[in-house]
Design a protein around this motif. Structure first.
Motif, mmCIF file in Angstrom:
data_model
loop_
_atom_site.group_PDB
_atom_site.id
_atom_site.type_symbol
_atom_site.label_atom_id
_atom_site.label_comp_id
_atom_site.label_asym_id
_atom_site.label_seq_id
_atom_site.Cartn_x
_atom_site.Cartn_y
_atom_site.Cartn_z
ATOM 1 N N ALA A 15 -33.159 37.975 36.592
ATOM 2 C CA ALA A 15 -32.194 37.964 37.692
ATOM 3 C C ALA A 15 -31.020 38.889 37.390
ATOM 4 C CB ALA A 15 -31.710 36.548 37.963
ATOM 5 N N ALA A 16 -30.591 38.901 36.140
ATOM 6 C CA ALA A 16 -29.453 39.750 35.753
ATOM 7 C C ALA A 16 -29.820 41.217 35.807
ATOM 8 C CB ALA A 16 -28.989 39.370 34.346
ATOM 9 N N ASP A 17 -31.102 41.555 35.609
ATOM 10 C CA ASP A 17 -31.542 42.950 35.609
ATOM 11 C C ASP A 17 -31.764 43.486 37.014
ATOM 12 O OD1 ASP A 17 -31.437 43.117 32.913
ATOM 13 O OD2 ASP A 17 -33.578 42.749 32.585
ATOM 14 N N GLN A 18 -31.883 42.594 38.005
ATOM 15 C CA GLN A 18 -32.144 43.059 39.361
ATOM 16 C C GLN A 18 -30.889 43.659 39.962
ATOM 17 O OE1 GLN A 18 -33.582 39.731 41.594
ATOM 18 N NE2 GLN A 18 -35.688 39.957 40.897
ATOM 19 N N GLU A 60 -28.001 44.416 42.695
ATOM 20 C CA GLU A 60 -27.286 43.477 43.575
ATOM 21 C C GLU A 60 -27.970 43.346 44.930
ATOM 22 O OE1 GLU A 60 -24.583 40.640 43.764
ATOM 23 O OE2 GLU A 60 -24.493 42.062 42.113
ATOM 24 N N SER A 61 -28.488 44.448 45.459
ATOM 25 C CA SER A 61 -29.114 44.416 46.777
ATOM 26 C C SER A 61 -30.387 43.573 46.791
ATOM 27 C CB SER A 61 -29.451 45.845 47.251
ATOM 28 O OG SER A 61 -30.298 46.462 46.300
ATOM 29 N N ALA A 62 -31.117 43.591 45.657
ATOM 30 C CA ALA A 62 -32.364 42.819 45.582
ATOM 31 C C ALA A 62 -32.094 41.329 45.500
ATOM 32 C CB ALA A 62 -33.189 43.271 44.392
ATOM 33 N N ARG A 63 -30.928 40.941 44.975
ATOM 34 C CA ARG A 63 -30.626 39.520 44.826
ATOM 35 C C ARG A 63 -30.289 38.870 46.168
ATOM 36 N NH1 ARG A 63 -26.456 39.725 39.791
ATOM 37 N NH2 ARG A 63 -27.431 41.513 38.809
ATOM 38 N N GLY A 64 -29.714 39.659 47.074
ATOM 39 C CA GLY A 64 -29.297 39.114 48.354
ATOM 40 C C GLY A 64 -30.470 38.864 49.243
#
Length: 200
Positions: A191-194, A196-200
């Protein structure tokens, strides 16, 4: 006798294994964990005792369980000690305040001679749990010069366990806890490597 099986006459008897220092310490950890469950029934605790070689019939009352739960909370302090000195100081306090003098017993000839720290062979369950556990934990600390056990490193688990034995010193009480924490750490790292746009 209440909790020592009669000694079989055949040479394959495993009494020494069933009542070894390490087995006694592991039994202490198992009982601490079982007694931490406020919903545990006397039969649940009796099952743990049987699993560690104690003899039938085990007659535990709710009053016994309450007293054993208090003893277990005292013993848990040894497992939560941050270092050897603290674990030794905790054990010294428990030995001073809750056990009798060291003595040898053969339970009226039904067992090999072995040491006890409880007052009598028919001491209450809680006194027996505290005394036998203190002895085993003290011997392990003495033998290895480090705390005999610890609390599981998983934040979702409060179980205690014995760290000593063969192999590398453990951080978790079970493979299940270790696997769960590895998976959680892996997910956090992904999750930390993704972006910011992919997390949303």
């Amino acid at each position: 006798m209440r909790y020592i099986r009669p000694v079989p006459s055949h040479p394959t008897d495993d009494w020494s294994t069933r009542h070894s220092v390490l087995t006694t310490a592991r039994r202490a950890a198992a009982l601490i964990n079982a007694l931490a469950d406020e919903g545990s029934h006397p039969s649940d605790i009796a099952d743990v005792l049987r699993a560690y070689g104690e003899a039938d019939t085990i007659d535990l009352t709710p009053r016994d369980i309450t007293a054993m739960r208090t003893a277990a909370s005292h013993l848990r302090q040894v497992f939560t000690a941050p270092d050897t000195d603290t674990a030794a100081t905790t054990l010294n306090t428990l030995l001073r305040d809750h056990t009798g003098p060291l003595r040898l017993t053969a339970h009226g000839g039904t067992a090999p001679w072995h040491p006890h720290l409880d007052e009598t062979d028919d001491a209450p369950w809680a006194a027996w749990l505290l005394a036998s556990s203190c002895m085993a934990l003290a011997v392990l600390l003495w033998d290895h010069q480090r705390p005999p056990g610890r609390t599981c490193a998983s934040p979702t688990c409060g179980n205690v366990f014995i760290t000593q034995g063969s192999g590398q010193e453990r951080r978790y009480c079970s493979r299940r806890c270790a696997t769960r924490e590895r998976v959680a750490a892996h997910r956090r790292a992904r999750a930390a490597d993704q972006p910011e746009s992919a997390r949303g």
